[in-house]
Scaffold this motif. Structure first.
Motif, PDB file in Angstrom:
ATOM      1  N   PRO A  85       0.831  -1.209   0.000  1.00 55.77           N
ATOM      2  CA  PRO A  85       0.000   0.000   0.000  1.00 55.77           C
ATOM      3  C   PRO A  85       0.867   1.262   0.000  1.00 55.77           C
ATOM      4  CG  PRO A  85      -0.773  -1.586   1.631  1.00 55.77           C
ATOM      5  CD  PRO A  85       0.562  -2.086   1.148  1.00 55.77           C
ATOM      6  N   PHE A  86       0.247   2.404  -0.171  1.00 59.90           N
ATOM      7  CA  PHE A  86       1.005   3.637  -0.351  1.00 59.90           C
ATOM      8  C   PHE A  86       0.228   4.816   0.215  1.00 59.90           C
ATOM      9  CE2 PHE A  86      -1.844   2.973  -3.818  1.00 59.90           C
ATOM     10  CZ  PHE A  86      -2.349   4.221  -4.125  1.00 59.90           C
ATOM     11  N   ASN A  87       0.933   5.894   0.499  1.00 59.97           N
ATOM     12  CA  ASN A  87       0.327   7.151   0.931  1.00 59.97           C
ATOM     13  C   ASN A  87       0.494   8.164  -0.194  1.00 59.97           C
ATOM     14  OD1 ASN A  87       1.743   5.952   3.688  1.00 59.97           O
ATOM     15  ND2 ASN A  87      -0.323   6.749   3.994  1.00 59.97           N
ATOM     16  N   ALA A  88      -0.524   8.305  -1.025  1.00 55.97           N
ATOM     17  CA  ALA A  88      -0.426   9.160  -2.211  1.00 55.97           C
ATOM     18  C   ALA A  88      -0.081  10.600  -1.844  1.00 55.97           C
ATOM     19  CB  ALA A  88      -1.738   9.113  -2.986  1.00 55.97           C
ATOM     20  N   GLU A  89      -0.554  11.056  -0.677  1.00 59.47           N
ATOM     21  CA  GLU A  89      -0.321  12.447  -0.296  1.00 59.47           C
ATOM     22  C   GLU A  89       1.155  12.735   0.007  1.00 59.47           C
ATOM     23  OE1 GLU A  89      -1.066  10.214   3.549  1.00 59.47           O
ATOM     24  OE2 GLU A  89      -1.834  10.186   1.484  1.00 59.47           O
ATOM     25  N   LEU A  90       1.940  11.683   0.223  1.00 60.23           N
ATOM     26  CA  LEU A  90       3.363  11.870   0.509  1.00 60.23           C
ATOM     27  C   LEU A  90       4.234  11.791  -0.744  1.00 60.23           C
ATOM     28  CD1 LEU A  90       3.721   9.756   3.795  1.00 60.23           C
ATOM     29  CD2 LEU A  90       3.283  12.213   3.552  1.00 60.23           C
ATOM     30  N   TRP A  91       3.621  11.436  -1.857  1.00 62.52           N
ATOM     31  CA  TRP A  91       4.366  11.341  -3.118  1.00 62.52           C
ATOM     32  C   TRP A  91       4.415  12.712  -3.794  1.00 62.52           C
ATOM     33  CZ3 TRP A  91       6.030   6.989  -6.299  1.00 62.52           C
ATOM     34  CH2 TRP A  91       6.029   5.763  -5.619  1.00 62.52           C
ATOM     35  N   ASN A  92       5.506  12.967  -4.499  1.00 65.06           N
ATOM     36  CA  ASN A  92       5.633  14.179  -5.303  1.00 65.06           C
ATOM     37  C   ASN A  92       5.196  13.966  -6.743  1.00 65.06           C
ATOM     38  OD1 ASN A  92       6.750  16.141  -3.402  1.00 65.06           O
ATOM     39  ND2 ASN A  92       8.514  14.757  -3.321  1.00 65.06           N
ATOM     40  N   SER A  93       4.762  12.754  -7.058  1.00 62.42           N
ATOM     41  CA  SER A  93       4.223  12.433  -8.382  1.00 62.42           C
ATOM     42  C   SER A  93       3.159  11.368  -8.196  1.00 62.42           C
ATOM     43  CB  SER A  93       5.330  11.944  -9.323  1.00 62.42           C
ATOM     44  OG  SER A  93       5.966  10.787  -8.794  1.00 62.42           O
ATOM     45  N   ASP A  94       2.430  11.070  -9.261  1.00 61.18           N
ATOM     46  CA  ASP A  94       1.392  10.036  -9.217  1.00 61.18           C
ATOM     47  C   ASP A  94       2.067   8.670  -9.082  1.00 61.18           C
ATOM     48  OD1 ASP A  94      -0.613   8.177  -9.717  1.00 61.18           O
ATOM     49  OD2 ASP A  94      -1.487   9.314 -11.385  1.00 61.18           O
ATOM     50  N   PRO A  95       1.762   7.911  -8.015  1.00 60.65           N
ATOM     51  CA  PRO A  95       2.402   6.596  -7.850  1.00 60.65           C
ATOM     52  C   PRO A  95       2.162   5.647  -9.020  1.00 60.65           C
ATOM     53  CG  PRO A  95       1.247   7.240  -5.844  1.00 60.65           C
ATOM     54  CD  PRO A  95       0.849   8.220  -6.906  1.00 60.65           C
ATOM     55  N   PHE A  96       1.079   5.866  -9.769  1.00 58.02           N
ATOM     56  CA  PHE A  96       0.720   4.969 -10.873  1.00 58.02           C
ATOM     57  C   PHE A  96       1.066   5.544 -12.243  1.00 58.02           C
ATOM     58  CE2 PHE A  96      -2.167   3.704  -7.413  1.00 58.02           C
ATOM     59  CZ  PHE A  96      -1.745   2.388  -7.275  1.00 58.02           C
ATOM     60  N   GLN A  97       1.878   6.573 -12.257  1.00 55.14           N
ATOM     61  CA  GLN A  97       2.349   7.146 -13.532  1.00 55.14           C
ATOM     62  C   GLN A  97       3.867   7.158 -13.508  1.00 55.14           C
ATOM     63  OE1 GLN A  97       0.510  10.798 -14.826  1.00 55.14           O
ATOM     64  NE2 GLN A  97       2.372  11.485 -15.835  1.00 55.14           N
ATOM     65  N   LEU A  98       4.480   6.473 -14.467  1.00 54.44           N
ATOM     66  CA  LEU A  98       5.936   6.462 -14.532  1.00 54.44           C
ATOM     67  C   LEU A  98       6.434   7.879 -14.823  1.00 54.44           C
ATOM     68  CD1 LEU A  98       8.285   4.367 -14.367  1.00 54.44           C
ATOM     69  CD2 LEU A  98       8.341   4.482 -16.864  1.00 54.44           C
ATOM     70  N   THR A  99       7.248   8.404 -13.929  1.00 49.39           N
ATOM     71  CA  THR A  99       7.746   9.765 -14.025  1.00 49.39           C
ATOM     72  C   THR A  99       9.266   9.746 -14.137  1.00 49.39           C
ATOM     73  OG1 THR A  99       5.895  10.580 -12.691  1.00 49.39           O
ATOM     74  CG2 THR A  99       7.815  12.018 -12.892  1.00 49.39           C
ATOM     75  N   GLU A 100       9.798  10.410 -15.166  1.00 53.38           N
ATOM     76  CA  GLU A 100      11.243  10.482 -15.360  1.00 53.38           C
ATOM     77  C   GLU A 100      11.764  11.809 -14.807  1.00 53.38           C
ATOM     78  OE1 GLU A 100      12.582   9.541 -19.308  1.00 53.38           O
ATOM     79  OE2 GLU A 100      10.748   8.403 -19.747  1.00 53.38           O
ATOM     80  N   LYS A 101      12.718  11.727 -13.882  1.00 58.59           N
ATOM     81  CA  LYS A 101      13.280  12.927 -13.273  1.00 58.59           C
ATOM     82  C   LYS A 101      14.628  12.588 -12.649  1.00 58.59           C
ATOM     83  CE  LYS A 101      12.274  16.503  -9.812  1.00 58.59           C
ATOM     84  NZ  LYS A 101      11.358  16.931  -8.720  1.00 58.59           N
TER      85      LYS A 101
END
Length: 383
Positions: A85-101
């Motif tokens: 499980p995950f805490n979406a509010e603690l992420w700086n991006s969408d957990p279910f969207q691959l983000t390149e940075k």
């Protein structure tokens, strides 16, 4: 055939976008079938013979066994399809969207451990038009993060069969030949409630639990005195008192209290004997405090894993990676594959420090070296 299979980044994007959380809490738990079906489609397009294995008693969960070639030996590349499980509010991006940075791929499961599948498939592409002398098996399991039911089902079914197995958990491509076991246990004390003005009107479960805690702390000290293995960073078995719940009001005698704890035994320590030792220590407290004490396992547990440090696969992995084999405290599916008769190690891209964390990521510089090492392993053990 391989033209119908997406490139590595596209595969990773699709896997991250497909939720497959497994959890002991029903409101979090999800099916992994969409992930299994994606992997099955890609691997069958590459010429793998595929078998989707439903998990008994869990129709929404399945393993995938994908096999290229045949023979008595061969190599298994194994990973689990579920995430925590995950805490979406603690992420700086969408957990279910691959983000390149910052030369990293961010997303839930990038390193633990959906990211291993596109890398393994990329390595396998090189060999799909060649006649393998021994099978290459890509194995995808269910519920590693919660119950290990996928790996248990494989062990009970006695498959897959191969000579060597690599579990691609995030180890920064350091070969792991040993890990501790994992037990999650509970102790429930049931007394009787009553008015707090007169202790004789009830049996206080919290009073009894105080002694339960003392016994477990004493037991921990004894275990750490009697068992050590210097190959582990934490060289002793650990017993963590994780959470406790009990009572309902200050002016009532506490009628019930429950403790949950985590015990991580070293290789060679028996989970059944540890449970028996706890039971013997706690049983006398029931009569002493006039309460019922019930000890239960929260899940069947993960056995400790220990391969021969000088095994063929360990030595080969050390040569290819340039790292000496290590021991870790976290648990994996390795003991279940080892029980099937395979020379087994844990080794995969990404860092365990990123697992189970917000902004989980897989660094770009882990990908190509992992593909290259897996290609060398396939060439060695499948020809």
């Amino acid at each position: 055939m391989s033209e119908t299979v997406p490139d590595l980044v596209t595969m990773l994007t699709e896997l991250i976008a497909t939720p497959s959380v497994s959890c002991t809490a029903a409101h979090w738990d999800q099916s992994n079938l969409n992930v299994i079906n994606k992997l099955e489609s890609w691997l069958s397009s590459l010429g793998f013979k595929t078998e989707i294995m439903p998990i008994p008693g869990h129709p929404e969960k399945a393993n995938l066994i994908a096999t290229l070639g045949s023979g008595p030996g061969g190599l298994v590349l194994s990973g689990h399809t579920d995430t925590v499980p995950f805490n979406a509010e603690l992420w700086n991006s969408d957990p279910f969207q691959l983000t390149e940075k910052d030369n990293r791929f961010y997303g839930l499961g990038t390193c633990d451990m959906k990211g291993f599948f596109p890398i393994a498939i990329e390595a396998a592409r090189k060999f799909t038009d060649q006649a393998l002398q021994q099978p290459l098996i890509i194995l995808a399991t269910a519920d590693e993060e919660s119950s290990m039911n996928g790996a248990r089902a494989l062990a009970e079914a006695g498959k897959p069969k191969a000579r060597y197995a690599i579990i691609g958990e995030p180890t920064s491509m350091r070969p792991i030949y040993m890990h501790k076991g994992m037990m999650m246990e509970s102790v429930r004390v049931t007394g009787s409630a009553g008015h707090s003005s007169d202790p004789g009107l009830g049996s206080n479960a919290l009073d009894a639990m105080h002694s339960v805690l003392g016994e477990l702390i004493s037991f921990r000290k004894e275990l750490q005195r009697d068992y050590q293995n210097s190959d582990f960073k934490v060289s002793v078995p650990t017993l963590n008192l994780g959470c406790i719940h009990g009572g309902d009001n200050p002016n009532r005698i506490c009628g019930a209290c429950e403790l949950e704890y985590d015990l991580r035994p070293l290789p060679g320590m028996s989970a059944d004997l540890l449970r028996e030792a706890v039971f013997k220590r706690l049983s006398p407290l029931a009569e002493q405090f006039n309460v019922e004490i019930k000890a239960e396992s929260l899940f069947p547990g993960i056995p400790a894993f220990h391969n021969d440090k000088h095994s063929e696969l360990v030595q080969t992995a050390e040569k290819l990676t340039g790292y000496q084999a290590e021991a870790v405290a976290f648990g994996t599916e390795a003991p279940f594959l080892q029980d099937l008769g395979m020379d087994t190690i844990v080794m995969g891209p990404g860092s365990i420090d990123q697992a189970h964390q917000p902004d989980e990521y897989l660094a770009f510089d882990q990908i190509k070296p992992t593909v290259a090492i897996l290609e060398q392993l396939i060439a060695k053990y499948c020809f």
